[in-house]
Design an enzyme around this catalytic site. Structure first.
Site, PDB file in Angstrom:
ATOM      1  N   CYS A   2      -7.472 -46.800 -78.505  1.00  0.00           N
ATOM      2  CA  CYS A   2      -7.417 -46.610 -79.528  1.00  0.00           C
ATOM      3  C   CYS A   2      -6.184 -46.392 -80.257  1.00  0.00           C
ATOM      4  CB  CYS A   2      -8.188 -45.299 -80.312  1.00  0.00           C
ATOM      5  SG  CYS A   2     -10.089 -45.165 -79.801  1.00  0.00           S
ATOM      6  N   ARG A  27      -4.204 -51.507 -77.894  1.00  0.00           N
ATOM      7  CA  ARG A  27      -5.032 -50.151 -77.412  1.00  0.00           C
ATOM      8  C   ARG A  27      -6.418 -49.996 -77.817  1.00  0.00           C
ATOM      9  NH1 ARG A  27      -0.680 -46.153 -77.150  1.00  0.00           N
ATOM     10  NH2 ARG A  27      -2.434 -44.543 -77.080  1.00  0.00           N
ATOM     11  N   TRP A  72     -11.284 -48.508 -79.409  1.00  0.00           N
ATOM     12  CA  TRP A  72     -11.779 -48.846 -77.935  1.00  0.00           C
ATOM     13  C   TRP A  72     -13.028 -47.945 -77.935  1.00  0.00           C
ATOM     14  CZ3 TRP A  72     -12.724 -46.422 -73.446  1.00  0.00           C
ATOM     15  CH2 TRP A  72     -13.286 -47.565 -72.348  1.00  0.00           C
ATOM     16  N   ASN A  98      -7.966 -40.230 -81.849  1.00  0.00           N
ATOM     17  CA  ASN A  98      -7.842 -40.990 -80.380  1.00  0.00           C
ATOM     18  C   ASN A  98      -7.964 -39.701 -79.068  1.00  0.00           C
ATOM     19  OD1 ASN A  98      -7.344 -42.234 -78.121  1.00  0.00           O
ATOM     20  ND2 ASN A  98      -4.970 -42.224 -78.364  1.00  0.00           N
ATOM     21  N   GLY A  99      -8.852 -40.025 -78.321  1.00  0.00           N
ATOM     22  CA  GLY A  99      -9.178 -39.102 -77.380  1.00  0.00           C
ATOM     23  C   GLY A  99     -10.814 -38.918 -77.103  1.00  0.00           C
ATOM     24  N   GLU A 473      -4.517 -57.541 -56.687  1.00  0.00           N
ATOM     25  CA  GLU A 473      -4.140 -57.956 -57.951  1.00  0.00           C
ATOM     26  C   GLU A 473      -4.331 -59.468 -58.401  1.00  0.00           C
ATOM     27  OE1 GLU A 473      -2.790 -56.091 -60.207  1.00  0.00           O
ATOM     28  OE2 GLU A 473      -1.845 -57.656 -61.659  1.00  0.00           O
ATOM     29  N   LYS A 477      -6.777 -59.517 -61.914  1.00  0.00           N
ATOM     30  CA  LYS A 477      -6.234 -60.608 -63.022  1.00  0.00           C
ATOM     31  C   LYS A 477      -7.409 -61.502 -63.344  1.00  0.00           C
ATOM     32  CE  LYS A 477      -3.679 -58.976 -64.132  1.00  0.00           C
ATOM     33  NZ  LYS A 477      -2.842 -57.686 -64.046  1.00  0.00           N
ATOM     34  N   GLU A 480     -10.501 -59.701 -65.141  1.00  0.00           N
ATOM     35  CA  GLU A 480     -10.460 -58.870 -66.296  1.00  0.00           C
ATOM     36  C   GLU A 480     -10.221 -60.070 -67.534  1.00  0.00           C
ATOM     37  OE1 GLU A 480      -7.180 -56.356 -66.681  1.00  0.00           O
ATOM     38  OE2 GLU A 480      -5.709 -57.612 -65.493  1.00  0.00           O
ATOM     39  N   HIS A 496     -16.198 -58.132 -41.889  1.00  0.00           N
ATOM     40  CA  HIS A 496     -17.084 -57.052 -41.850  1.00  0.00           C
ATOM     41  C   HIS A 496     -17.943 -56.960 -43.072  1.00  0.00           C
ATOM     42  CE1 HIS A 496     -14.818 -55.547 -38.372  1.00  0.00           C
ATOM     43  NE2 HIS A 496     -13.769 -56.121 -38.892  1.00  0.00           N
ATOM     44  N   LYS A 595      -5.186 -51.793 -73.488  1.00  0.00           N
ATOM     45  CA  LYS A 595      -4.278 -51.780 -72.677  1.00  0.00           C
ATOM     46  C   LYS A 595      -3.683 -50.377 -72.167  1.00  0.00           C
ATOM     47  CE  LYS A 595       0.239 -53.752 -71.638  1.00  0.00           C
ATOM     48  NZ  LYS A 595      -0.431 -54.429 -70.313  1.00  0.00           N
TER      49      LYS A 595
END
Ligand code: F6R
Length: 600
Positions: A2, A27, A72, A98-99, A473, A477, A480, A496, A595
């Site tokens: 947010c 955000r 968000w 925000n929170g 990574e 990437k 997402e 395994h 983000k």
């Protein structure tokens, strides 16, 4: 998560709020809204991103005081009702938040028993209605805010305007980021400096529980949690206007991938900083152990740091997800260095884990991109990426710069014992930007490969040694931004369990570099192919043996083993980018993500 922005001053508010929201959109982007005080409050909110809100707003809303929000979702689905700003039950207060308010359910039930009604599913509206309830008892908004905030558990950055009080914004923070700024009689509040650095030249950093009152003609004043006036010195804010420009690129992510030769150069620790580094290195050498904390991509960089620091500097390193570390009652000693890695410096779990380290008297070091972010203000030492603003939600240039800083740290610590190796690796590091250019030139070829594989529903990424975190990574990437399910595994672990998944429709990315693991990786490729799986091998130039075995090949220039992760990550970023574009995904704003994860 947010983003909040507020403005009051002599000029019209609307333009500042919309520009600020665009700068904060990274955000969160599931819904957005603005509220402007103009005798009464004009409130507009809309499901969707800022463009959707802009299309819905009247062209000109007059008024010189207002607040805005890009969301968000945490509590309540992304829809018009749950979008911020919220209006209180009496309609006299409007707030952005925000929170997360953790005890919102209990407070909501209590307020409902008093006859107060709610129009959203959010925890934010509960906090707002609590403030309004307290106002009905005290008739003093500052007291009402203070009283309400003592009753809530969780984190918040809030901004409030009042229907019958023009020119004034009240703002407060606890655990969520909030800054204030000003220039020539225009005053701003925002989640971060990026939101206002085109309009303000002075910035204020309030502490948790400080209350700010922002007035169009009186300016900004602060009080502490006991209501005692407080002086906070402003700092100079470097003004920039290039934030929102993609230049010639279609997306911020692609621009940031292509910026890596430059961002990497800017990560090189300058000789002018050598006395600071020497001091830091002496401190680190005196530590018995390094605990690296981070989340997501930053955690992957930390894992590469572990391989390098242990190999080169021989100091034991543990790498922990900040979210696990903070709650698992870890043993932290005063002889530990706790190294927190965060692009934004605002990730809630990383901040909390770092605070736990401080409470236990460990030395703390932050590796961060955003200057003056919370992490940099709450650590003993800081190393900066200098990568420039990263807007694409998927981290790219920040990751390669994080790995660069960790590599340099390992080399500085190892310098005395491994003088020759340190010198050679530093020289090789300086040659990397040019090698990244070579990799970037393969973008079109990587796109052709993506065209062939973008319809796969699953992908496996494998690597050994320092290439294992690169595999993690690469998988992160891809999943997402393209929503292709992808898993990263150490090459040896494949047998395994994950190998059971392999068939003709389940391709693998194998990162095979010219080190002690190479022949074992080639065996892994054969094992996958024996089960009809296709393999794209990421190899070093001249590795004909692997090239002959693999179904597809991407090659990267040769460099020292320690530096491979910086180079090998770039084609994986490009592959993910092209696969996502082919699948029609919004790479800069992937679904469900934001983000900066400023809530737990
Ligand atoms: C993935 C990504 C995230 C972040 C994570 C931590 O591409 O960007 O996984 O790495 O949210 O963020 P910072 O580094 O800001 O603490």
């Amino acid at each position: 998560m947010c983003g909040i922005i507020g403005h009051t001053g002599q000029q019209a508010t609307q333009q500042f709020l919309i520009e600020g929201l665009k700068r904060l959109e990274y955000r969160g982007y599931d819904s957005a809204g603005v509220a402007i005080q103009n005798g009464s409050i004009h409130l507009y909110k809309k499901k969707g991103n800022i463009a959707a809100l802009e299309g819905y707003l009247p062209e000109k809303i007059s008024g010189n005081c207002g607040i805005a929000h890009t969301r968000w979702a945490t509590h309540g689905k992304p829809n018009n009702e749950n979008a911020h700003p919220h209006m209180s039950y009496s309609k006299r207060l409007v707030m952005v938040h925000n929170g997360i308010i953790e005890n919102y359910q209990m407070i909501k039930e209590d307020l409902m028993a008093k006859g107060i009604t709610f129009s959203s599913d959010t925890d934010s509206e509960v906090l707002l209605n609590l403030i309004d309830w307290e106002f009905s008892l005290t008739h003093d908004l500052i007291k009402a805010i203070k009283n309400a905030l003592t009753q809530v558990e969780g984190s918040y950055a809030i901004a409030i305007i009042k229907s019958d009080e023009p020119n004034t914004i009240y703002a407060c923070r606890n655990g969520s980021p909030l800054i204030l700024g000003e220039k020539d009689g225009e005053y701003f509040i925002a989640s971060d400096a990026l939101a206002i650095n085109a309009f303000a030249n002075q910035i204020y950093y309030p502490e948790d529980k400080d209350l700010a009152i922002v007035h169009a003609s009186k300016g900004i004043s602060f009080m502490d949690e006991n209501g005692v006036p407080k002086k906070i010195e402003s700092e100079e804010l470097v003004q920039t206007n290039d934030h929102a420009q993609k230049k010639d690129f279609e997306d911020f992510m692609l621009k940031e991938i292509f910026e890596q030769p430059d961002s990497l150069r800017r990560s090189f620790i300058q000789p002018s900083a050598s006395s600071d580094i020497d001091h830091l290195v002496e401190k680190v050498k005196a530590c018995n152990r390094i605990i690296v904390l981070g989340c997501g991509t930053s955690w992957h960089a930390g894992l590469i740091g572990k391989y390098l620091i242990e190999k080169l500097a021989r100091i034991p390193v543990e790498v922990e997800y900040a979210s696990e570390f903070r709650y698992r009652h870890p043993v932290i000693q005063s002889s530990d260095l706790v190294l927190s890695i965060s692009q934004s410096g605002e990730t809630a779990d990383t901040l909390a884990a770092n605070r736990l380290a401080r409470e236990n008297n460990a030395m703390t070091l932050g590796i961060c991109n955003v200057k003056r972010s919370t992490l940099t203000r709450e650590t003993d030492y800081q190393l900066y990426l200098n990568a420039g603003a990263e807007i694409g939600v998927a981290s790219t240039k920040a990751f390669t710069s994080q790995v660069s800083i960790l590599t340099q740290l390992a080399l500085f610590i190892a310098k005395e014992r491994k003088e020759e190796l340190s010198k050679n690796t530093m020289q090789a590091l300086e040659a990397l930007p040019a090698k990244i250019e070579t990799v970037l030139k393969q973008s079109e070829a990587i796109k052709q490969l993506a065209l062939k594989y973008a319809l796969a529903n699953h992908f496996l990424f494998i690597g050994r040694g320092v290439n294992y975190p690169v595999a993690l990574e690469g998988a992160l990437k891809l999943k997402e931004i393209s929503y292709i399910h992808a898993e990263g595994y150490p090459g040896a672990e494949m047998k395994h369990g994950p190998i059971a998944l392999i068939d003709y429709s389940f391709p693998t990315f194998a990162i095979v570099t010219d080190d002690e693991n190479r022949s074992k990786m080639i065996s892994n490729i054969k094992e996958i192919q024996a089960r009809n799986g296709k393999v794209i091998a990421l190899i070093q130039e001249g590795d004909n043996e692997t090239a002959q075995v693999a179904d597809e090949v991407i090659s990267i220039p040769n460099t020292m083993d320690e530096l491979i992760p910086i180079l090998s990550t770039v084609p994986l970023q490009l592959f993910s980018y092209h696969a996502a574009k082919i699948r029609g995904c919004n790479v800069d704003q992937p679904r469900n993500l934001a983000k900066s994860v400023t809530v737990e």
